[in-house]
Scaffold this active site. Structure first.
Site, PDB file in Angstrom:
ATOM      1  N   ARG A 184      -0.839  -5.164  -9.213  1.00  0.00           N
ATOM      2  CA  ARG A 184      -0.486  -4.350  -8.036  1.00  0.00           C
ATOM      3  C   ARG A 184       1.018  -4.082  -7.977  1.00  0.00           C
ATOM      4  O   ARG A 184       1.622  -4.064  -6.913  1.00  0.00           O
ATOM      5  CB  ARG A 184      -0.957  -5.014  -6.739  1.00  0.00           C
ATOM      6  N   SER A 190      -8.876  -3.994  -0.576  1.00  0.00           N
ATOM      7  CA  SER A 190      -8.342  -5.368  -0.586  1.00  0.00           C
ATOM      8  C   SER A 190      -6.987  -5.382   0.109  1.00  0.00           C
ATOM      9  O   SER A 190      -6.054  -4.733  -0.357  1.00  0.00           O
ATOM     10  CB  SER A 190      -8.207  -5.877  -2.020  1.00  0.00           C
ATOM     11  N   GLU A 204      -1.226  -6.828   0.240  1.00  0.00           N
ATOM     12  CA  GLU A 204      -1.176  -5.869  -0.853  1.00  0.00           C
ATOM     13  C   GLU A 204      -0.896  -4.489  -0.271  1.00  0.00           C
ATOM     14  O   GLU A 204      -0.196  -3.672  -0.878  1.00  0.00           O
ATOM     15  CB  GLU A 204      -2.511  -5.867  -1.595  1.00  0.00           C
TER      16      GLU A 204
END
Length: 329
Positions: A155, A227, A325
């Site tokens: 990420r 997520s 995230e």
């Protein structure tokens, strides 16, 4: 004030919205916003706005998916930053080109995928990306980055690091192939095709559709950013201490330590299905924060409360600090 599209479905607005369909239009936009507060937003798929944005939002409408075959039999796909990510994946699957099929059904646009290094089901954006073209915000010059220059990781890319707020992505080049092999490193995929000698691209995409919507909310029904938290990486000592108390705890040894699934931590803290006002933790996947009030003017307040409550609870019960995230604006 203009509405900002976002997959969380919170009703937020910006002072002004500018869209650009070419490099030159982007340069004109950048000249207009010089000295002003502005940001670039793609599909709004990995962002939580916790209030209206008092600035200008730039949005890419650079489209197009062009392919060319090289002498080695591989195919270069040149894709505009404004192309919807899953539209690109679907077209490559339809054309019989391997390389991005495991990234099916991820929301957002190609430009945002390049910044975030989106990943799922055993694959990541950076595994197929060959180069990224971007316009320098200061002088308007076009630069082509080799994907290897951008420090892609979990990420992460340098567009979130040393190049943050320096460039606007306009195109991405992907290296694909016509005779690929199924990536079945994601366990549920491997189980679905166990014993099958040949797996077609369309079958992978169909199976991922089933897997994804069995765990995640459909964006037209419930708002989310997928997520929400990164999987934390802890030291071996921290892992051993937790493992003594929770021997069933899943974990993955990585270069930097031991990775523990954030979803497991949240669920173990009893927060799966937790709800506060119009927001909550998804009852089928604890890693997902959700908004049940699509378009709700102040829904972001409840989403903010929930994600902060999750961080606080996991810190107190597990001694681990979760990191979002999603980008919080």
């Amino acid at each position: 004030m203009k509405k900002i599209d976002n997959t969380f479905g919170v009703g937020v607005k910006c002072r002004e919205m500018m869209e650009f369909g070419s490099d030159e239009e982007l340069r004109n936009c950048l000249m207009k916003v010089k000295g002003q507060k502005f940001m670039v937003v793609g599909g709004g798929a990995n962002i939580l706005f916790i209030g209206d944005y008092d600035g200008v939002v730039l949005h890419s409408k650079i489209m197009g998916i062009d392919t060319s075959e090289d002498k080695d039999g591989t195919v270069l796909a040149t894709v505009g930053s404004g192309v919807v990510w899953d539209d690109f994946v679907a077209e490559m699957v339809e054309r019989g080109l391997w390389g991005v099929e495991n990234l099916s059904y991820i929301p957002g646009e190609v430009g945002g995928a390049a910044v975030q290094n989106v990943g799922a089901y055993g694959d990541e954006f950076s595994n197929a990306a060959e180069w990224i073209e971007a316009i320098d915000i200061e002088d308007g010059t076009l630069r082509r980055f080799d994907a290897k220059e951008l420090g892609y990781g979990y990420r992460w890319s340098e567009f979130k690091g040393k190049y943050k707020d320096c460039y606007v992505i306009v195109r991405v080049g992907f290296r694909l192939c016509k005779n690929g092999k199924a990536n079945l490193t994601y366990k549920p995929l491997a189980e679905a095709f166990e014993g099958k000698s040949e797996v077609r691209l369309t079958e992978i995409r169909q199976e991922l559709e089933r897997i994804r919507w069995s765990k995640l909310p459909r964006p037209e029904e419930v708002g989310s950013a997928g997520s929400f938290f990164k999987n934390p990486v802890v030291s071996e000592n921290v892992y051993k201490t937790l493992a003594e108390k929770y021997p069933e705890m899943p974990h993955f040894v990585t270069e930097g330590g031991v990775k523990i699934p954030a979803g497991w931590l949240i669920e173990r803290c009893g927060l799966k299905g937790y709800r506060h006002g119009t927001a909550g933790v998804w009852d089928r996947q604890a890693l997902v924060m959700v908004n049940y009030d699509l378009g709700g003017r102040r829904a972001y307040e409840d989403v903010e409360y929930v994600y902060k409550y999750v961080i606080e609870t996991v810190r107190e019960k597990m001694g681990i600090e979760l990191e979002p995230e999603a980008i919080i604006i």
